[in-house]
Design an enzyme around this catalytic site. Sequence first.
Site, PDB file in Angstrom:
ATOM      1  N   GLU A 109     -44.022 -50.208  19.390  1.00 50.15           N
ATOM      2  CA  GLU A 109     -42.839 -49.370  19.179  1.00 50.15           C
ATOM      3  C   GLU A 109     -42.725 -49.002  17.710  1.00 50.15           C
ATOM      4  O   GLU A 109     -43.112 -49.779  16.848  1.00 50.15           O
ATOM      5  CB  GLU A 109     -41.578 -50.158  19.586  1.00 50.15           C
ATOM      6  CG  GLU A 109     -41.621 -50.641  21.022  1.00 50.15           C
ATOM      7  CD  GLU A 109     -40.591 -51.734  21.311  1.00 50.15           C
ATOM      8  OE1 GLU A 109     -39.739 -52.005  20.446  1.00 50.15           O
ATOM      9  OE2 GLU A 109     -40.662 -52.323  22.400  1.00 50.15           O
ATOM     10  N   LYS A 111     -41.101 -48.852  14.199  1.00 49.83           N
ATOM     11  CA  LYS A 111     -40.069 -49.690  13.576  1.00 49.83           C
ATOM     12  C   LYS A 111     -39.113 -48.755  12.856  1.00 49.83           C
ATOM     13  O   LYS A 111     -39.382 -48.273  11.754  1.00 49.83           O
ATOM     14  CB  LYS A 111     -40.666 -50.702  12.609  1.00 49.83           C
ATOM     15  CG  LYS A 111     -39.613 -51.658  12.062  1.00 49.83           C
ATOM     16  CD  LYS A 111     -40.221 -52.867  11.402  1.00 49.83           C
ATOM     17  CE  LYS A 111     -39.169 -53.905  11.069  1.00 49.83           C
ATOM     18  NZ  LYS A 111     -38.180 -53.437  10.086  1.00 49.83           N
ATOM     19  N   ASP A 113     -36.156 -47.359  10.759  1.00 51.33           N
ATOM     20  CA  ASP A 113     -35.565 -47.880   9.536  1.00 51.33           C
ATOM     21  C   ASP A 113     -34.065 -47.590   9.527  1.00 51.33           C
ATOM     22  O   ASP A 113     -33.609 -46.624   8.944  1.00 51.33           O
ATOM     23  CB  ASP A 113     -36.268 -47.227   8.339  1.00 51.33           C
ATOM     24  CG  ASP A 113     -36.159 -48.076   7.093  1.00 51.33           C
ATOM     25  OD1 ASP A 113     -35.626 -49.192   7.189  1.00 51.33           O
ATOM     26  OD2 ASP A 113     -36.606 -47.627   6.028  1.00 51.33           O
ATOM     27  N   TYR A 222     -34.082 -50.938  22.142  1.00 55.27           N
ATOM     28  CA  TYR A 222     -35.405 -51.504  22.428  1.00 55.27           C
ATOM     29  C   TYR A 222     -35.385 -52.912  23.011  1.00 55.27           C
ATOM     30  O   TYR A 222     -36.423 -53.437  23.375  1.00 55.27           O
ATOM     31  CB  TYR A 222     -36.297 -51.473  21.184  1.00 55.27           C
ATOM     32  CG  TYR A 222     -35.618 -51.920  19.894  1.00 55.27           C
ATOM     33  CD1 TYR A 222     -35.292 -53.250  19.684  1.00 55.27           C
ATOM     34  CD2 TYR A 222     -35.311 -50.999  18.905  1.00 55.27           C
ATOM     35  CE1 TYR A 222     -34.675 -53.655  18.516  1.00 55.27           C
ATOM     36  CE2 TYR A 222     -34.693 -51.396  17.730  1.00 55.27           C
ATOM     37  CZ  TYR A 222     -34.374 -52.726  17.533  1.00 55.27           C
ATOM     38  OH  TYR A 222     -33.750 -53.115  16.391  1.00 55.27           O
ATOM     39  N   LYS A 311     -46.263 -53.444   8.940  1.00 52.27           N
ATOM     40  CA  LYS A 311     -45.612 -52.476   8.046  1.00 52.27           C
ATOM     41  C   LYS A 311     -46.585 -51.437   7.490  1.00 52.27           C
ATOM     42  O   LYS A 311     -47.752 -51.728   7.249  1.00 52.27           O
ATOM     43  CB  LYS A 311     -44.965 -53.225   6.854  1.00 52.27           C
ATOM     44  CG  LYS A 311     -43.959 -54.310   7.244  1.00 52.27           C
ATOM     45  CD  LYS A 311     -42.677 -53.736   7.800  1.00 52.27           C
ATOM     46  CE  LYS A 311     -41.745 -53.211   6.739  1.00 52.27           C
ATOM     47  NZ  LYS A 311     -40.930 -54.244   6.108  1.00 52.27           N
ATOM     48  N   CYS A 405     -39.281 -21.686 -24.973  1.00 51.89           N
ATOM     49  CA  CYS A 405     -40.247 -21.821 -23.887  1.00 51.89           C
ATOM     50  C   CYS A 405     -41.481 -22.569 -24.388  1.00 51.89           C
ATOM     51  O   CYS A 405     -42.070 -22.169 -25.399  1.00 51.89           O
ATOM     52  CB  CYS A 405     -40.637 -20.433 -23.372  1.00 51.89           C
ATOM     53  SG  CYS A 405     -42.043 -20.478 -22.231  1.00 51.89           S
ATOM     54  N   CYS A 408     -44.534 -19.795 -24.417  1.00 52.91           N
ATOM     55  CA  CYS A 408     -44.618 -18.628 -25.305  1.00 52.91           C
ATOM     56  C   CYS A 408     -43.651 -18.699 -26.490  1.00 52.91           C
ATOM     57  O   CYS A 408     -43.676 -17.832 -27.355  1.00 52.91           O
ATOM     58  CB  CYS A 408     -44.375 -17.348 -24.517  1.00 52.91           C
ATOM     59  SG  CYS A 408     -42.692 -17.207 -23.887  1.00 52.91           S
ATOM     60  N   CYS A 423     -37.129 -18.894 -19.133  1.00 52.37           N
ATOM     61  CA  CYS A 423     -37.787 -18.139 -20.196  1.00 52.37           C
ATOM     62  C   CYS A 423     -37.691 -16.677 -19.787  1.00 52.37           C
ATOM     63  O   CYS A 423     -38.184 -16.301 -18.729  1.00 52.37           O
ATOM     64  CB  CYS A 423     -39.252 -18.571 -20.322  1.00 52.37           C
ATOM     65  SG  CYS A 423     -40.246 -17.366 -21.223  1.00 52.37           S
ATOM     66  N   CYS A 428     -44.739 -13.875 -20.479  1.00 49.42           N
ATOM     67  CA  CYS A 428     -45.051 -15.270 -20.827  1.00 49.42           C
ATOM     68  C   CYS A 428     -46.297 -15.728 -20.058  1.00 49.42           C
ATOM     69  O   CYS A 428     -46.355 -15.602 -18.829  1.00 49.42           O
ATOM     70  CB  CYS A 428     -43.843 -16.137 -20.478  1.00 49.42           C
ATOM     71  SG  CYS A 428     -44.184 -17.896 -20.467  1.00 49.42           S
TER      72      CYS A 428
HETATM   73  S1  IVH Z   1     -37.268 -56.240  17.920  1.00 49.09           S
HETATM   74  C1  IVH Z   1     -36.595 -60.621  18.285  1.00 49.09           C
HETATM   75  N1  IVH Z   1     -38.006 -53.730  17.856  1.00 49.09           N
HETATM   76  O1  IVH Z   1     -36.419 -54.561  12.584  1.00 49.09           O
HETATM   77  C2  IVH Z   1     -36.871 -59.187  18.125  1.00 49.09           C
HETATM   78  N2  IVH Z   1     -36.788 -54.593  16.015  1.00 49.09           N
HETATM   79  O2  IVH Z   1     -37.294 -56.919  10.955  1.00 49.09           O
HETATM   80  C3  IVH Z   1     -36.096 -58.551  17.057  1.00 49.09           C
HETATM   81  N3  IVH Z   1     -36.311 -52.927  14.280  1.00 49.09           N
HETATM   82  O3  IVH Z   1     -33.626 -56.600  12.962  1.00 49.09           O
HETATM   83  C4  IVH Z   1     -36.132 -57.112  16.925  1.00 49.09           C
HETATM   84  N4  IVH Z   1     -37.301 -51.240  15.253  1.00 49.09           N
HETATM   85  O4  IVH Z   1     -33.269 -54.069  13.155  1.00 49.09           O
HETATM   86  C5  IVH Z   1     -37.375 -54.732  17.214  1.00 49.09           C
HETATM   87  N5  IVH Z   1     -38.696 -51.505  17.939  1.00 49.09           N
HETATM   88  C6  IVH Z   1     -38.062 -52.504  17.316  1.00 49.09           C
HETATM   89  C7  IVH Z   1     -37.448 -52.294  16.053  1.00 49.09           C
HETATM   90  C8  IVH Z   1     -36.823 -53.378  15.437  1.00 49.09           C
HETATM   91  C9  IVH Z   1     -36.615 -51.618  14.190  1.00 49.09           C
HETATM   92  C10 IVH Z   1     -35.563 -53.674  13.242  1.00 49.09           C
HETATM   93  C11 IVH Z   1     -34.432 -54.503  13.792  1.00 49.09           C
HETATM   94  C12 IVH Z   1     -34.749 -55.912  13.368  1.00 49.09           C
HETATM   95  C13 IVH Z   1     -35.701 -55.706  12.251  1.00 49.09           C
HETATM   96  C14 IVH Z   1     -36.617 -56.904  12.159  1.00 49.09           C
END
Ligand code: IVH
Length: 674
Positions: A109, A111, A113, A222, A311, A405, A408, A423, A428
């Site tokens: 999945e 991640k 932010d 999720y 990451k 400038c 020039c 300018c 120029c």
């Molecule tokens: S699972 C026990 N799935 O990342 C499982 N977390 O560093 C816990 N996050 O606190 C979370 N996308 O806020 C999970 N697809 C995803 C996620 C996700 C973002 C965040 C979430 C969590 C943090 C963990």
Amino acid sequence: MKDAARAAELFRLLHEASRRYYGTENPTLADAEYDRLLRELVELESAHPELRRPDSPTQRVGSPPVAGFAAAAHAAPMLSLENARDEGEFTAFAARCGTDADALDWCLEPKLDGVSISLTYMNGVLVRAATRGDGETGEDVTANARTIRSLPLRLEASDRALPAQLEIRGEVFVNNTDFERFNDARTEDEGRFMNPRNFASGSLRQLDPKLTAARPLRIALYTLVDAARHGFSSQWQTLEQLQRWGLPVEIDHCRRMHGTAGVRARFAELAAARDTLPFEIDGMVVKLDSFRLQEELGFRSRTPRWAVAWKFPPREEATDLLGIEVSVGRTGTLTPVAVLKPVMLGGVTVASATLHNAEEIARLDARVGDRVIVQRAGDVIPKITQVLRELRKEPLPPFRMPERCPSCGTAVVQDTDEVALRCPNAACPAQRQARIFHFASVDAMDIRGLGEKLVEQLVAEGLVKTPADLFRLQPATLETLERMGSRSAEKLVQTIAAAKTRELSRLLFALGIRHVGAVVAENIARHCGSVDALRVATQEQLEAIPGVGEVVAASVVAWMSDSGNQRLLDELTAAGVQPPAPRSARQSARLAGHTVVVTGTLAGLDRRAAEELLQQQGAKVTGSVSAKTSFVLAGAEAGSKRTKAEALGVAVLDLETLQAWLAGGPSPLCKPAP
Ligand code: IVH
């Protein structure tokens, strides 16, 4: 009871509109219409409180402010994830999951932010939303979460029986464009948000839900707490069910893979797609798909053993501001550029960043010698987001823009209403160079091989002053330049000659007219068809083109009426630059972006058929004429709509003219004045 029926209908309409707005289908209601219906429902509900359902769309806005947040204990702790910073760490994680990680299924999945949130649904109705807090106890942000339009207040029925109580977890986040737009609208006093995550977190924790409602938040789910107890056997199966209950899941960006090779491949793919996603992701979450195996592995104190956050390389880093250089653009604008100690950002080395203008430098209080935070999001130019002032060891002098400038030496000017210094010398060398470089760039005339260094030499040697001079270059002259052999001189002349027949849209963009970007140029070119038509196009004719407003139109007209520019166009034509007539392949959606009103009796075509014809060609058909109307299609006995169009200066076309246009003729909306 009429009111109850209307309330139910409004509920259905608003609910459906909201679902589509955040889904992949086309929206059913325009924003203004949504607001109107919502107001109607608010009024109905305040007159008849018994009609107010807890999952009513009205509950998303205007709830009374709460005083602080109540504590919300989590039935099961909200954990976090262990990080893998590189492939080696991922491999080590996979090895810990089983002797044969290649025989396992993985759920992958993005991640997101943002900030994590936990939702409780009782009998399908959202009753609580809580932040993570310390993992054991969070804050009750139910009133705020309700304002997130993509969050269903009631779950949809599916073929699976709905458990009486469900706890679902996910992430609240913001799309990049929404974030930028919101930030850009902030005043200096309000300040800007540092990044989408801060924005999401700050917005969700507003004391007044009305403020949260005004923030463009989104949500993706999720996790289903106790999913195995609810009868699910895998994470993938759970994600699919969450979606069937009407919960937003970023399923299009999730994958189920067998074996670690697939996980690695998907990581590379997602990392490459990162810049094209509408929201920020900082990695890929890898979860063992099977709940049975998850259970076997269990948890450490704060993190599961069966998942890892792999990451991406960070896009934000601290570095030293070594200097501030000032560059001169093609319109003469002076732009300060930060010279940085090189750092790796999201996989590329960054050694410079834009500082926009003097105001921006003052806002950041950036001084040469400072330690700064640089950010590179998406494919945008790196920028300095913060100056670590507390690390300044000695007083540093504030930066001052030059008075002359740097290219020039002409005294710089500041236009009224503009922040930027400029300018004013059109001759120029830096400006000439920038104009020619832009003219030759990929999105413009696409003259490969005419790089920055070469342009610099051509201008410095006096061989090229305007883009038209490029087409007069001879191999023999080019050969006199440093590092230019006879073969490459020959080849460059050929490449330049090939650019003579680039499309009109490219030429138009290449001219570097203010406010005319590649997309606008495309629209204008499609409607005008030739350089000659463009040269005589009036402000009104240009404004009738989709995507062209008053400012763009005025800029084009001003550019075209400048004698120096007219000479340039003459010279380009004399040099043989002649864009081909627009291609007929573009005719399929000729009316894309146009708003059209139909009125009167059309010969041989009933109203519905006419509207369908227009829509097929991409037009939006509306009922009333305004300044935004592109044109009115008028038949016999057209009455007040025609009069109104004429009063507003909106074009009125008859069916014959429209058909000729759709059949491939020139646009009647933009033609050379007789
Ligand atoms: S699972 C026990 N799935 O990342 C499982 N977390 O560093 C816990 N996050 O606190 C979370 N996308 O806020 C999970 N697809 C995803 C996620 C996700 C973002 C965040 C979430 C969590 C943090 C963990």
